[in-house]
Design a protein around this motif. Structure first.
Motif, PDB file in Angstrom:
ATOM      1  N   GLY A  11       0.804  -1.212   0.000  1.00  0.00           N
ATOM      2  CA  GLY A  11       0.000   0.000   0.000  1.00  0.00           C
ATOM      3  C   GLY A  11       0.836   1.261   0.000  1.00  0.00           C
ATOM      4  N   SER A  12       0.150   2.403   0.104  1.00  0.00           N
ATOM      5  CA  SER A  12       0.797   3.704   0.030  1.00  0.00           C
ATOM      6  C   SER A  12       0.179   4.653   1.041  1.00  0.00           C
ATOM      7  CB  SER A  12       0.662   4.309  -1.377  1.00  0.00           C
ATOM      8  OG  SER A  12       1.135   3.435  -2.374  1.00  0.00           O
ATOM      9  N   THR A  13       0.960   5.627   1.452  1.00  0.00           N
ATOM     10  CA  THR A  13       0.486   6.693   2.325  1.00  0.00           C
ATOM     11  C   THR A  13       0.958   8.026   1.771  1.00  0.00           C
ATOM     12  OG1 THR A  13       0.504   5.305   4.308  1.00  0.00           O
ATOM     13  CG2 THR A  13       0.537   7.691   4.635  1.00  0.00           C
ATOM     14  N   PHE A  14       0.017   8.880   1.402  1.00  0.00           N
ATOM     15  CA  PHE A  14       0.312  10.238   0.955  1.00  0.00           C
ATOM     16  C   PHE A  14      -0.031  11.182   2.105  1.00  0.00           C
ATOM     17  CE2 PHE A  14      -0.150   8.005  -2.993  1.00  0.00           C
ATOM     18  CZ  PHE A  14       0.761   8.611  -3.852  1.00  0.00           C
ATOM     19  N   THR A  15       0.919  12.026   2.470  1.00  0.00           N
ATOM     20  CA  THR A  15       0.736  12.924   3.605  1.00  0.00           C
ATOM     21  C   THR A  15       0.883  14.370   3.155  1.00  0.00           C
ATOM     22  OG1 THR A  15       1.636  11.270   5.115  1.00  0.00           O
ATOM     23  CG2 THR A  15       1.503  13.532   5.914  1.00  0.00           C
ATOM     24  N   ILE A  16      -0.160  15.147   3.376  1.00  0.00           N
ATOM     25  CA  ILE A  16      -0.136  16.591   3.101  1.00  0.00           C
ATOM     26  C   ILE A  16       0.234  17.313   4.393  1.00  0.00           C
ATOM     27  CG2 ILE A  16      -1.551  18.595   2.533  1.00  0.00           C
ATOM     28  CD1 ILE A  16      -3.205  16.848   0.707  1.00  0.00           C
ATOM     29  N   ARG A  17       1.257  18.166   4.322  1.00  0.00           N
ATOM     30  CA  ARG A  17       1.674  18.972   5.478  1.00  0.00           C
ATOM     31  C   ARG A  17       1.411  20.438   5.165  1.00  0.00           C
ATOM     32  NH1 ARG A  17       5.064  17.512   9.482  1.00  0.00           N
ATOM     33  NH2 ARG A  17       6.139  19.515   9.303  1.00  0.00           N
ATOM     34  N   LEU A  18       0.656  21.089   6.039  1.00  0.00           N
ATOM     35  CA  LEU A  18       0.295  22.493   5.863  1.00  0.00           C
ATOM     36  C   LEU A  18       0.600  23.251   7.145  1.00  0.00           C
ATOM     37  CD1 LEU A  18      -3.209  21.997   4.198  1.00  0.00           C
ATOM     38  CD2 LEU A  18      -1.105  22.704   3.027  1.00  0.00           C
ATOM     39  N   PRO A  19       1.046  24.508   7.034  1.00  0.00           N
ATOM     40  CA  PRO A  19       1.286  25.310   8.244  1.00  0.00           C
ATOM     41  C   PRO A  19      -0.015  25.508   9.024  1.00  0.00           C
ATOM     42  CG  PRO A  19       2.307  26.332   6.316  1.00  0.00           C
ATOM     43  CD  PRO A  19       1.421  25.233   5.804  1.00  0.00           C
ATOM     44  N   GLU A  20       0.030  25.223  10.311  1.00  0.00           N
ATOM     45  CA  GLU A  20      -1.161  25.347  11.147  1.00  0.00           C
ATOM     46  C   GLU A  20      -1.370  26.802  11.548  1.00  0.00           C
ATOM     47  OE1 GLU A  20      -3.155  23.228  15.100  1.00  0.00           O
ATOM     48  OE2 GLU A  20      -1.006  22.997  14.659  1.00  0.00           O
ATOM     49  N   SER A  21      -2.618  27.185  11.625  1.00  0.00           N
ATOM     50  CA  SER A  21      -2.964  28.525  12.088  1.00  0.00           C
ATOM     51  C   SER A  21      -3.886  28.407  13.288  1.00  0.00           C
ATOM     52  CB  SER A  21      -3.632  29.336  10.978  1.00  0.00           C
ATOM     53  OG  SER A  21      -4.869  28.746  10.595  1.00  0.00           O
ATOM     54  N   ALA A  22      -3.960  29.489  14.052  1.00  0.00           N
ATOM     55  CA  ALA A  22      -4.808  29.474  15.239  1.00  0.00           C
ATOM     56  C   ALA A  22      -6.273  29.450  14.836  1.00  0.00           C
ATOM     57  CB  ALA A  22      -4.507  30.697  16.100  1.00  0.00           C
ATOM     58  N   ALA A  23      -7.062  28.865  15.683  1.00  0.00           N
ATOM     59  CA  ALA A  23      -8.495  28.827  15.430  1.00  0.00           C
ATOM     60  C   ALA A  23      -9.052  30.240  15.431  1.00  0.00           C
ATOM     61  CB  ALA A  23      -9.197  27.973  16.481  1.00  0.00           C
ATOM     62  N   PRO A  24      -9.945  30.544  14.519  1.00  0.00           N
ATOM     63  CA  PRO A  24     -10.490  31.904  14.474  1.00  0.00           C
ATOM     64  C   PRO A  24     -11.264  32.216  15.740  1.00  0.00           C
ATOM     65  CG  PRO A  24     -11.758  30.441  13.056  1.00  0.00           C
ATOM     66  CD  PRO A  24     -10.550  29.673  13.508  1.00  0.00           C
ATOM     67  N   ALA A  25     -11.149  33.473  16.171  1.00  0.00           N
ATOM     68  CA  ALA A  25     -11.862  33.893  17.379  1.00  0.00           C
ATOM     69  C   ALA A  25     -13.358  33.901  17.116  1.00  0.00           C
ATOM     70  CB  ALA A  25     -11.392  35.280  17.808  1.00  0.00           C
ATOM     71  N   VAL A  26     -14.104  33.418  18.068  1.00  0.00           N
ATOM     72  CA  VAL A  26     -15.556  33.387  17.942  1.00  0.00           C
ATOM     73  C   VAL A  26     -16.095  34.757  18.303  1.00  0.00           C
ATOM     74  CG1 VAL A  26     -17.684  32.300  18.727  1.00  0.00           C
ATOM     75  CG2 VAL A  26     -15.587  30.949  18.516  1.00  0.00           C
ATOM     76  N   GLU A  27     -16.804  35.356  17.380  1.00  0.00           N
ATOM     77  CA  GLU A  27     -17.355  36.680  17.638  1.00  0.00           C
ATOM     78  C   GLU A  27     -18.472  36.570  18.677  1.00  0.00           C
ATOM     79  OE1 GLU A  27     -18.657  38.439  14.092  1.00  0.00           O
ATOM     80  OE2 GLU A  27     -16.672  38.465  13.125  1.00  0.00           O
ATOM     81  N   PRO A  28     -18.425  37.445  19.692  1.00  0.00           N
ATOM     82  CA  PRO A  28     -19.473  37.378  20.717  1.00  0.00           C
ATOM     83  C   PRO A  28     -20.818  37.763  20.137  1.00  0.00           C
ATOM     84  CG  PRO A  28     -18.126  39.351  20.991  1.00  0.00           C
ATOM     85  CD  PRO A  28     -17.468  38.523  19.928  1.00  0.00           C
ATOM     86  N   ALA A  29     -21.843  37.186  20.688  1.00  0.00           N
ATOM     87  CA  ALA A  29     -23.197  37.504  20.232  1.00  0.00           C
ATOM     88  C   ALA A  29     -23.529  38.948  20.568  1.00  0.00           C
ATOM     89  CB  ALA A  29     -24.211  36.561  20.897  1.00  0.00           C
ATOM     90  N   PRO A  30     -24.242  39.638  19.692  1.00  0.00           N
ATOM     91  CA  PRO A  30     -24.579  41.040  19.964  1.00  0.00           C
ATOM     92  C   PRO A  30     -25.419  41.163  21.226  1.00  0.00           C
ATOM     93  CG  PRO A  30     -25.870  40.178  18.116  1.00  0.00           C
ATOM     94  CD  PRO A  30     -24.830  39.148  18.431  1.00  0.00           C
ATOM     95  N   LYS A  31     -25.059  42.180  22.041  1.00  0.00           N
ATOM     96  CA  LYS A  31     -25.772  42.387  23.291  1.00  0.00           C
ATOM     97  C   LYS A  31     -27.141  42.995  23.011  1.00  0.00           C
ATOM     98  CE  LYS A  31     -21.622  43.039  26.085  1.00  0.00           C
ATOM     99  NZ  LYS A  31     -20.910  43.959  27.005  1.00  0.00           N
ATOM    100  N   ARG A  32     -28.100  42.466  23.689  1.00  0.00           N
ATOM    101  CA  ARG A  32     -29.447  42.995  23.542  1.00  0.00           C
ATOM    102  C   ARG A  32     -29.729  43.994  24.654  1.00  0.00           C
ATOM    103  NH1 ARG A  32     -32.932  37.454  22.354  1.00  0.00           N
ATOM    104  NH2 ARG A  32     -31.827  36.870  20.414  1.00  0.00           N
TER     105      ARG A  32
END
Length: 414
Positions: free
Chosen positions: A366-387
């Motif tokens: 068999g074979s194994t193909f491995t893609i390596r990509l630079p990791e980035s931080a998870a995007p910040a979750v925008e807070p819900a608008p205050k009511r």
């Protein structure tokens, strides 16, 4: 002869003698200057500074082919100050220009000069050498490396030739099947068979055209639109796109590894790259086997590995499987509908994202193909608008309720 004639004759003789002496003196001075110039081997002022600022390899040599000054790019070619020219080709070129004021270019339009660059094992490079006479004893050699330019041009020619060949096959099949349908117009079952084959060839042609366009887009100079991309979404999209293929081939695709990783990139391009690896793994896996897709984070990089238990790739073919239109097993690739562009698209897509593709394979394992990509931080979750806080309305006054009558002794209201 009177005295006047004698005086004129003496004057003429004096002029002749004086002119001769002057001519001899001038000739001697010129000969001295010429000899002095031929003996001078000092590099003219400013030449070293110019050489140090050049990107191309350039050297100044004397009549004994000794390098007197060299640019930084000349060192890998063995052109080092204080050493002799390393090849007879460069010496022959220097001899041709030493007695001429004109510049000579070598090689000509139909010739090439190959020089070895670097330490052992030395790499042969295709160069254009321009030789210019600075003085009677000094010659300037400028070497321009055109290896990459020639390689790109060769790749372009190969791409055009291979594309023409690959497109010619389905186009010819479509034409023949159309004629066959016309000939079998009175035989509905045969028409249906030809129509099915025609549809298959049309689909193959459409796929090939789409992949050629994708590869051309990836090789273009246009920058990709990068954004935060979820690897989970990329893998899920690729798996969904090839679920039908996996079911038809009787191959189970298993997703494993960690989740919640992000990279900067183009989600569609990355999904196509991972999808091409999954499609190849399914196509080359035996019925009843499984294909694994794993994701993990290693040293600031995201690795997406696609593993199969198929026929594997021979070691001699592993360096070429990412070339356009290359097939390790052409007969099987034809049967599976392979175009030879899938892995090339994967390679260019990953490179455009600043990553790389690695391959491990053993025939029969068999074979194994491995893609390596630079990791980035998870995007910040925008807070819900205050009511805005609503003002509490006063509760409406409850209507007065008459007290229930007390039950009588017999249990009924009084």
């Amino acid at each position: 002869m009177d005295s006047t004639q004698l005086a004129l004759l003496a004057l003429l003789v004096g002029v002749i003698v004086g002119g001769s002496v002057s001519a001899v003196t001038v000739a001697a001075l010129r000969a001295r200057d010429r000899a002095r110039n031929e003996q001078v081997t000092d590099v003219p002022e400013g030449v070293r500074e110019v050489l140090h600022g050049m990107d191309d390899a350039a050297v100044v040599i004397d009549s004994s082919f000794t390098v007197l000054a060299a640019s930084a790019a000349a060192t890998p070619f063995g052109l080092i100050e204080g050493t002799a020219l390393p090849t007879e080709e460069l010496r022959a070129l220097s001899r041709r220009v030493r007695g001429s004021e004109a510049a000579v270019t070598a090689p000509s339009a139909t010739e090439t000069m190959r020089l070895r660059r670097g330490a052992l094992p030395a790499e042969p490079r295709l160069v254009v050498v321009r030789a210019t006479r600075i003085s009677a004893r000094l010659t300037l050699l400028v070497l321009r490396d055109i290896t990459e330019r020639e390689r790109v041009e060769e790749m372009r020619r190969d791409f055009v030739a291979n594309t023409s060949h690959e497109l010619k096959t389905p186009v010819g099949a479509v034409s023949l099947l159309a004629e066959a349908i016309e000939s079998a117009a009175d035989d509905p079952p045969q028409v249906r068979i030809f129509a099915t084959r025609l549809q298959a060839e049309a689909s193959r042609l459409a796929l090939l055209t789409s992949r050629i366009m994708n590869l051309s887009r990836l090789q273009a100079a246009d920058e990709l639109t990068l954004r935060d991309v979820s690897i989970d979404e990329v893998v899920a999209s690729a798996l969904d796109a090839h679920a039908i293929q996996a079911d038809s081939a009787g191959v189970e695709v298993v997703r494993g590894g960690s989740r919640g990783h992000y990279v900067q990139g183009d989600a569609q391009v990355l999904s196509e790259a991972v999808g091409n690896l999954i499609a190849n793994a399914i196509a080359y896996s035996p019925r009843g086997s499984s294909v694994g897709v794993g994701v993990k984070s290693v040293d600031g990089a995201i690795e997406i590995a696609v593993t199969d238990r198929g026929i594997g790739i021979a070691e001699g073919d592993q360096d070429r499987v990412f070339e356009r239109f290359y097939r390790a097993d052409p007969a099987r690739a034809r049967r599976t509908g392979g175009s030879g562009l899938g892995l090339s698209i994967v390679k260019h897509a990953v490179q455009r994202h600043g990553g790389e593709v690695r391959l491990w394979s053993r025939p029969g394992r068999g074979s194994t193909f491995t893609i390596r990509l630079p990791e980035s931080a998870a995007p910040a979750v925008e807070p819900a608008p205050k009511r805005g806080r609503k003002k509490k309305r006063p509760a409406p006054a409850k209507p007065a309720v008459a007290p229930a009558p007390e039950p009588a002794a017999n249990g009924e209201p009084a």
